[in-house]
Write a protein that holds these residues in place. Structure first.
Motif, PDB file in Angstrom:
ATOM      1  N   PHE A 363      46.132 -81.908 -79.732  1.00 38.48           N
ATOM      2  CA  PHE A 363      46.627 -82.670 -80.880  1.00 38.48           C
ATOM      3  C   PHE A 363      47.988 -82.160 -81.341  1.00 38.48           C
ATOM      4  O   PHE A 363      48.894 -82.956 -81.642  1.00 38.48           O
ATOM      5  N   LEU A 364      48.166 -80.853 -81.416  1.00 38.99           N
ATOM      6  CA  LEU A 364      49.434 -80.294 -81.882  1.00 38.99           C
ATOM      7  C   LEU A 364      50.577 -80.646 -80.931  1.00 38.99           C
ATOM      8  O   LEU A 364      51.710 -80.888 -81.368  1.00 38.99           O
ATOM      9  N   GLN A 365      50.288 -80.691 -79.638  1.00 40.00           N
ATOM     10  CA  GLN A 365      51.314 -81.106 -78.684  1.00 40.00           C
ATOM     11  C   GLN A 365      51.670 -82.572 -78.912  1.00 40.00           C
ATOM     12  O   GLN A 365      52.850 -82.952 -78.855  1.00 40.00           O
ATOM     13  N   ALA A 366      50.651 -83.408 -79.182  1.00 42.84           N
ATOM     14  CA  ALA A 366      50.909 -84.821 -79.473  1.00 42.84           C
ATOM     15  C   ALA A 366      51.724 -84.954 -80.756  1.00 42.84           C
ATOM     16  O   ALA A 366      52.633 -85.803 -80.839  1.00 42.84           O
ATOM     17  N   MET A 367      51.426 -84.132 -81.753  1.00 41.17           N
ATOM     18  CA  MET A 367      52.181 -84.159 -83.004  1.00 41.17           C
ATOM     19  C   MET A 367      53.630 -83.752 -82.766  1.00 41.17           C
ATOM     20  O   MET A 367      54.570 -84.369 -83.291  1.00 41.17           O
ATOM     21  N   MET A 368      53.850 -82.716 -81.952  1.00 37.87           N
ATOM     22  CA  MET A 368      55.220 -82.291 -81.653  1.00 37.87           C
ATOM     23  C   MET A 368      55.999 -83.387 -80.946  1.00 37.87           C
ATOM     24  O   MET A 368      57.187 -83.596 -81.211  1.00 37.87           O
ATOM     25  N   ASP A 369      55.339 -84.115 -80.053  1.00 36.74           N
ATOM     26  CA  ASP A 369      56.002 -85.224 -79.371  1.00 36.74           C
ATOM     27  C   ASP A 369      56.423 -86.292 -80.376  1.00 36.74           C
ATOM     28  O   ASP A 369      57.516 -86.863 -80.272  1.00 36.74           O
ATOM     29  N   CYS A 370      55.549 -86.580 -81.354  1.00 33.15           N
ATOM     30  CA  CYS A 370      55.875 -87.556 -82.402  1.00 33.15           C
ATOM     31  C   CYS A 370      57.051 -87.070 -83.238  1.00 33.15           C
ATOM     32  O   CYS A 370      57.958 -87.845 -83.576  1.00 33.15           O
ATOM     33  N   GLU A 371      57.027 -85.799 -83.583  1.00 37.73           N
ATOM     34  CA  GLU A 371      58.106 -85.221 -84.393  1.00 37.73           C
ATOM     35  C   GLU A 371      59.441 -85.277 -83.652  1.00 37.73           C
ATOM     36  O   GLU A 371      60.482 -85.607 -84.235  1.00 37.73           O
ATOM     37  N   ASN A 372      59.399 -84.970 -82.369  1.00 39.68           N
ATOM     38  CA  ASN A 372      60.633 -85.014 -81.576  1.00 39.68           C
ATOM     39  C   ASN A 372      61.173 -86.443 -81.468  1.00 39.68           C
ATOM     40  O   ASN A 372      62.382 -86.673 -81.590  1.00 39.68           O
ATOM     41  N   ALA A 373      60.269 -87.384 -81.247  1.00 43.67           N
ATOM     42  CA  ALA A 373      60.688 -88.780 -81.100  1.00 43.67           C
ATOM     43  C   ALA A 373      61.279 -89.336 -82.390  1.00 43.67           C
ATOM     44  O   ALA A 373      62.158 -90.203 -82.371  1.00 43.67           O
ATOM     45  N   ALA A 374      60.773 -88.813 -83.527  1.00 46.13           N
ATOM     46  CA  ALA A 374      61.248 -89.299 -84.832  1.00 46.13           C
ATOM     47  C   ALA A 374      62.376 -88.446 -85.393  1.00 46.13           C
ATOM     48  O   ALA A 374      62.838 -88.691 -86.516  1.00 46.13           O
ATOM     49  N   PHE A 375      62.817 -87.449 -84.632  1.00 52.54           N
ATOM     50  CA  PHE A 375      63.895 -86.547 -85.066  1.00 52.54           C
ATOM     51  C   PHE A 375      63.589 -85.929 -86.440  1.00 52.54           C
ATOM     52  O   PHE A 375      64.433 -85.912 -87.341  1.00 52.54           O
ATOM     53  N   VAL A 376      62.360 -85.449 -86.585  1.00 48.16           N
ATOM     54  CA  VAL A 376      61.922 -84.861 -87.852  1.00 48.16           C
ATOM     55  C   VAL A 376      62.597 -83.512 -88.066  1.00 48.16           C
ATOM     56  O   VAL A 376      62.700 -82.697 -87.139  1.00 48.16           O
ATOM     57  N   LYS A 377      63.048 -83.278 -89.281  1.00 49.77           N
ATOM     58  CA  LYS A 377      63.673 -82.005 -89.614  1.00 49.77           C
ATOM     59  C   LYS A 377      62.659 -80.875 -89.487  1.00 49.77           C
ATOM     60  O   LYS A 377      61.455 -81.073 -89.680  1.00 49.77           O
ATOM     61  N   GLU A 378      63.142 -79.689 -89.188  1.00 50.13           N
ATOM     62  CA  GLU A 378      62.261 -78.551 -88.947  1.00 50.13           C
ATOM     63  C   GLU A 378      61.326 -78.292 -90.121  1.00 50.13           C
ATOM     64  O   GLU A 378      60.136 -78.034 -89.944  1.00 50.13           O
ATOM     65  N   GLU A 379      61.843 -78.376 -91.345  1.00 49.34           N
ATOM     66  CA  GLU A 379      61.025 -78.080 -92.526  1.00 49.34           C
ATOM     67  C   GLU A 379      60.007 -79.172 -92.831  1.00 49.34           C
ATOM     68  O   GLU A 379      59.115 -78.983 -93.660  1.00 49.34           O
ATOM     69  N   GLU A 380      60.107 -80.332 -92.158  1.00 52.51           N
ATOM     70  CA  GLU A 380      59.176 -81.427 -92.397  1.00 52.51           C
ATOM     71  C   GLU A 380      58.174 -81.603 -91.263  1.00 52.51           C
ATOM     72  O   GLU A 380      57.342 -82.501 -91.298  1.00 52.51           O
ATOM     73  N   ARG A 381      58.240 -80.736 -90.261  1.00 51.50           N
ATOM     74  CA  ARG A 381      57.314 -80.826 -89.132  1.00 51.50           C
ATOM     75  C   ARG A 381      55.928 -80.338 -89.545  1.00 51.50           C
ATOM     76  O   ARG A 381      55.788 -79.286 -90.182  1.00 51.50           O
ATOM     77  N   LEU A 382      54.916 -81.073 -89.140  1.00 52.76           N
ATOM     78  CA  LEU A 382      53.533 -80.713 -89.470  1.00 52.76           C
ATOM     79  C   LEU A 382      52.885 -79.834 -88.413  1.00 52.76           C
ATOM     80  O   LEU A 382      51.946 -79.086 -88.718  1.00 52.76           O
ATOM     81  N   SER A 383      53.347 -79.906 -87.185  1.00 51.72           N
ATOM     82  CA  SER A 383      52.663 -79.216 -86.084  1.00 51.72           C
ATOM     83  C   SER A 383      52.523 -77.719 -86.333  1.00 51.72           C
ATOM     84  O   SER A 383      51.425 -77.159 -86.206  1.00 51.72           O
ATOM     85  N   GLY A 384      53.633 -77.062 -86.688  1.00 57.30           N
ATOM     86  CA  GLY A 384      53.567 -75.628 -86.922  1.00 57.30           C
ATOM     87  C   GLY A 384      52.758 -75.279 -88.151  1.00 57.30           C
ATOM     88  O   GLY A 384      52.026 -74.266 -88.175  1.00 57.30           O
ATOM     89  N   LEU A 385      52.855 -76.087 -89.195  1.00 58.27           N
ATOM     90  CA  LEU A 385      52.112 -75.839 -90.431  1.00 58.27           C
ATOM     91  C   LEU A 385      50.615 -76.017 -90.210  1.00 58.27           C
ATOM     92  O   LEU A 385      49.798 -75.269 -90.760  1.00 58.27           O
ATOM     93  N   MET A 386      50.231 -77.006 -89.414  1.00 60.03           N
ATOM     94  CA  MET A 386      48.817 -77.203 -89.101  1.00 60.03           C
ATOM     95  C   MET A 386      48.275 -76.043 -88.277  1.00 60.03           C
ATOM     96  O   MET A 386      47.138 -75.592 -88.493  1.00 60.03           O
ATOM     97  N   ARG A 387      49.066 -75.549 -87.345  1.00 68.29           N
ATOM     98  CA  ARG A 387      48.631 -74.401 -86.554  1.00 68.29           C
ATOM     99  C   ARG A 387      48.410 -73.191 -87.464  1.00 68.29           C
ATOM    100  O   ARG A 387      47.423 -72.473 -87.342  1.00 68.29           O
ATOM    101  N   GLU A 388      49.328 -72.984 -88.387  1.00 61.92           N
ATOM    102  CA  GLU A 388      49.203 -71.856 -89.312  1.00 61.92           C
ATOM    103  C   GLU A 388      47.972 -72.004 -90.200  1.00 61.92           C
ATOM    104  O   GLU A 388      47.262 -71.029 -90.472  1.00 61.92           O
ATOM    105  N   SER A 389      47.704 -73.222 -90.679  1.00 64.31           N
ATOM    106  CA  SER A 389      46.533 -73.459 -91.520  1.00 64.31           C
ATOM    107  C   SER A 389      45.251 -73.103 -90.784  1.00 64.31           C
ATOM    108  O   SER A 389      44.337 -72.485 -91.339  1.00 64.31           O
ATOM    109  N   TRP A 390      45.187 -73.490 -89.507  1.00 62.45           N
ATOM    110  CA  TRP A 390      43.998 -73.201 -88.701  1.00 62.45           C
ATOM    111  C   TRP A 390      43.862 -71.704 -88.435  1.00 62.45           C
ATOM    112  O   TRP A 390      42.790 -71.122 -88.616  1.00 62.45           O
ATOM    113  N   GLU A 391      44.947 -71.068 -88.025  1.00 61.12           N
ATOM    114  CA  GLU A 391      44.885 -69.656 -87.650  1.00 61.12           C
ATOM    115  C   GLU A 391      44.654 -68.744 -88.852  1.00 61.12           C
ATOM    116  O   GLU A 391      44.014 -67.695 -88.729  1.00 61.12           O
TER     117      GLU A 391
END
Length: 534
Positions: A363-391
Motif C-alpha cells: 500500500f505504501l508503495q502505491a501511495m508513493m506512486d500516487c504522490e509522485n504522479a500528483a507532484f505532492v510536496k514532501e511535507e504533504e506526502r502521506l506515505s512516510g507519515l503512515m509508515r511512522e504511525s505504524w512503526e
C-alpha cells in the motif's frame, strides 16, 4: 481476554426486530407506489422503466428508479433501530458529499434532493435522492477471498496477485491523498455557510457514537451535545477516553464476564484517560494540536468503492459518518487493507499484525506512486507519515480511540507496555497497574464491579434510542405478536395433521417472503417490489 467486548445482545435483538419490521412496509404497493412517485417528482429526466430495491445496508435501505435513457436515481432512507441519529446523519452526509464534489475530483453521487421525515412520502423517514452511479464491481469483491459466502465476514484473498493488489490499493490511496488536502480549524461536522464558506458547526458524528446508543446501552446525554465541536486534538482524545469509561459503566448486558474482567476493563480505560489528560497520546503531533484538522470518514472502505470493468473508481459512496478529525487519524494507515478488522481476525491479533505489516508495504508503495504522479510536496506526502504511525504504534492509539468494542485487547497488547513498561502476563497486567490509579478511581472501580456483578443476575433492555426508532417499537411488537400467533397456529395445524392419513398430494403452501429473513435475498426483494410498484 476476549478480542472484543461483546455488544449488548438484548439491545441488538430489539434493534434488528425494529429495523426488519420497518423494512416490510416496502413490500406493500400502497407504500411502494408513493415512494416511486415521490422520486419521479424530484427527478424525471425521461420516462421511468423500473422501480425496485437497490439494497439494504447496515443503516439504510435504498430504492432506485431506472429511466429510458439508461440513467437511474436512488432514494435512500435510514432504518429505525439501526440509525440512531437519522436526520443528523443524513444532513452531515449531504453536506460532506457536496463539499467533496466542490473541492476534489473524488467521484461521489450528485445529491438531487433531501429532506426530513415530515417532507418524505407518507412521512416514512428522512431521505436523500441521488444520481445512481453505474459500476461493474466493487473493490471489496476484487479483494475478498474467492467464493466468500454472503453471510460470512470477508478478508483479503491471500493469493491475490501483487500487481493487482497494488493497483487496487493505488485507487484508494488517491482518494485518501485528496481527502488529506482540505483543512479545518475545529473537529466536528462541516456545514455550508454560504457559496464559498464551509465551517465546522456541530459534533463529530462517528459510527462508534451510533453503535454506543444502538448496542451499548449508552445514554444519549453522555455524548457531546449537538453544538459541541473541539478546538484541539488533545481535548477530543480526552472526550473519547471519557466515553470509553461511560460505555463500560452503562452497557447493561454482556459488558463483563466476571468481577476481575470488569476491573481489567476499568483499569485500561482509566490509564487511557490518564495518557489523554497528560497529552501523551498526541505528543508526536503536538504541533498540530490546534489544527489544521482533516476530513475523516469512518466508513471509507473497499465495500463502498465502486469500479468499472477496468478496475478504476467510478464512485465512492456512503459518507454518512464523516467529520473533521485530528491529523493522527489521517496519518494512520487504513485498517481496511485486509478487509477484516483486527478484533475479528480468525487467527488473532498477532497474526493480523503480521499480515497487515506485509500488505502495508504494498500500500505504501502505491501511495508513493500516487504522490509522485500528483507532484505532492514532501511535507504533504502521506506515505512516510503512515509508515511512522505504524512503526511507532500511533496507529493503535487511533484505532483504540475509534473502536470502543475493540478497545481492551488493543490497549493491553499494543498501547499499555509502550507507556507503562513491559509485563510478563498481559492477562494480569491490570493488577500491576493498580498503583497508577488514584484512590478515587479505585473506589469507583469497586463500585462499578458491585454494580456489574449484580447486573449479571438478570438481562433487561436498557435503551435510549432516538425518537425515530422509538416510534416504531409498538409496530414491531404488534408484528412480533402476529408472527408468534401465526407460528402457533401453524404448529397446531401440523400437530393435527399427524393423525390424518398421509397423501402424496398433501402440500403446505408457504409465502416465500414471509418465510425468509428480510435481508438475505436482495434480488428477490427487488423483483417483488418491482411487481408491486408496476
Amino acid at each position: 481476554m476476549q478480542p472484543r467486548m461483546p455488544y449488548d445482545d438484548v439491545a441488538w435483538e430489539k434493534s434488528e426486530e425494529i429495523a426488519d419490521t420497518w423494512i416490510l412496509q416496502f413490500f406493500d404497493h400502497d407504500v411502494a407506489r408513493p415512494v416511486g412517485n415521490f422520486l419521479l417528482k424530484h427527478h424525471r429526466p425521461d420516462d421511468p422503466v423500473r422501480f425496485a430495491i437497490l439494497g439494504k445496508g447496515a443503516f439504510n435501505i435504498a430504492l432506485w428508479m431506472s429511466y429510458k435513457s439508461g440513467t437511474a436515481a436512488a432514494i435512500r432512507f435510514p432504518q429505525p433501530g439501526a440509525a440512531m441519529f437519522p436526520e443528523e446523519k443524513l444532513r452531515n452526509e449531504v453536506a460532506i458529499m457536496r463539499y467533496i464534489r466542490d473541492t476534489t475530483s473524488i467521484p461521489v453521487p450528485l445529491v438531487l434532493h433531501w429532506g426530513p421525515k415530515e417532507d418524505s412520502p407518507l412521512e416514512i423517514g428522512p431521505f436523500i435522492i441521488m444520481e445512481y452511479i453505474e459500476y461493474d464491481t466493487s473493490m471489496y469483491d476484487l479483494l475478498n477471498f474467492p467464493e466468500c459466502p454472503v453471510e460470512e465476514r470477508g478478508r483479503l484473498n491471500p493469493n491475490i496477485e501483487e500487481d493487482t493488489l497494488k493497483a487496487l490499493y493505488g485507487e484508494l490511496a488517491g482518494v485518501l491523498l485528496q481527502l488529506s488536502k482540505p483543512s479545518f480549524s475545529r473537529i466536528g461536522s462541516p456545514s455550508q455557510v454560504d457559496d464559498l464558506t464551509w465551517e465546522v458547526t456541530s459534533r463529530p458524528l462517528s459510527i462508534n457514537s451510533n453503535e454506543l446508543i444502538r448496542l451499548g446501552s449508552f445514554p444519549q446525554s453522555e455524548l457531546p451535545s449537538y453544538e459541541t465541536t473541539f478546538a484541539t486534538a488533545s481535548s477530543y482524545f480526552e472526550a473519547i477516553a471519557e466515553i470509553h469509561i461511560a460505555h463500560l459503566t452503562h452497557q447493561r448486558n454482556d459488558a463483563v464476564e466476571s468481577a476481575d474482567d470488569c476491573r481489567r476493563k476499568f483499569v485500561a480505560r482509566c490509564l487511557f484517560r490518564k495518557l489523554a489528560r497528560e497529552r501523551k497520546l498526541t505528543q508526536r503531533w503536538i504541533a498540530f494540536d490546534k489544527g489544521p484538522f482533516k476530513i475523516w470518514c469512518d466508513d471509507l472502505r473497499p465495500t463502498n468503492v465502486l469500479l468499472n470493468k477496468d478496475h478504476k473508481i467510478t464512485g465512492v459512496v456512503d459518507w454518512e459518518f464523516t467529520y473533521t478529525a485530528p491529523i493522527e487519524f489521517t496519518y494512520a494507515p487504513p485498517w481496511w487493507l485486509l478487509i477484516e478488522k483486527p478484533e475479528y481476525w480468525p487467527q488473532g491479533l498477532d497474526d493480523w499484525t503480521d499480515v497487515f505489516d506485509r500488505r502495508l508495504q504494498t500500500f505504501l508503495q502505491a501511495m508513493m506512486d500516487c504522490e509522485n504522479a500528483a507532484f505532492v510536496k514532501e511535507e504533504e506526502r502521506l506515505s512516510g507519515l503512515m509508515r511512522e504511525s505504524w512503526e511507532s504504534g500511533d496507529f493503535w492509539i487511533v484505532y483504540a480511540a475509534k473502536r470502543g468494542n475493540a478497545f481492551d485487547s488493543i490497549y493491553w497488547n499494543k498501547i499499555d507496555q509502550r507507556f507503562f513498561g513491559q509485563t510478563e502476563n498481559v492477562e494480569e497486567a491490570w493488577r500491576e497497574r493498580l498503583d497508577l490509579l488514584s484512590d478515587e478511581e479505585k473506589d469507583e472501580m469497586e463500585e462499578l464491579v458491585t454494580k456489574k456483578v449484580k447486573e449479571m443476575e438478570s438481562r433487561v433492555l436498557a435503551w435510549d434510542p432516538d425518537e425515530y426508532t422509538l416510534s416504531h417499537i409498538d409496530i414491531a411488537k404488534t408484528h412480533a405478536a402476529k408472527e408468534a400467533k401465526k407460528a402457533e397456529e401453524e404448529r397446531e395445524q401440523e400437530e393435527g395433521k399427524e393423525d390424518e392419513p398421509k397423501s402424496k398430494d398433501n402440500k403446505v403452501e408457504v409465502d416465500a417472503i414471509d418465510a425468509r429473513p428480510i435481508d438475505t435475498d436482495v434480488e428477490q426483494m427487488a423483483g417483488k417490489l418491482a411487481e408491486l410498484a408496476a
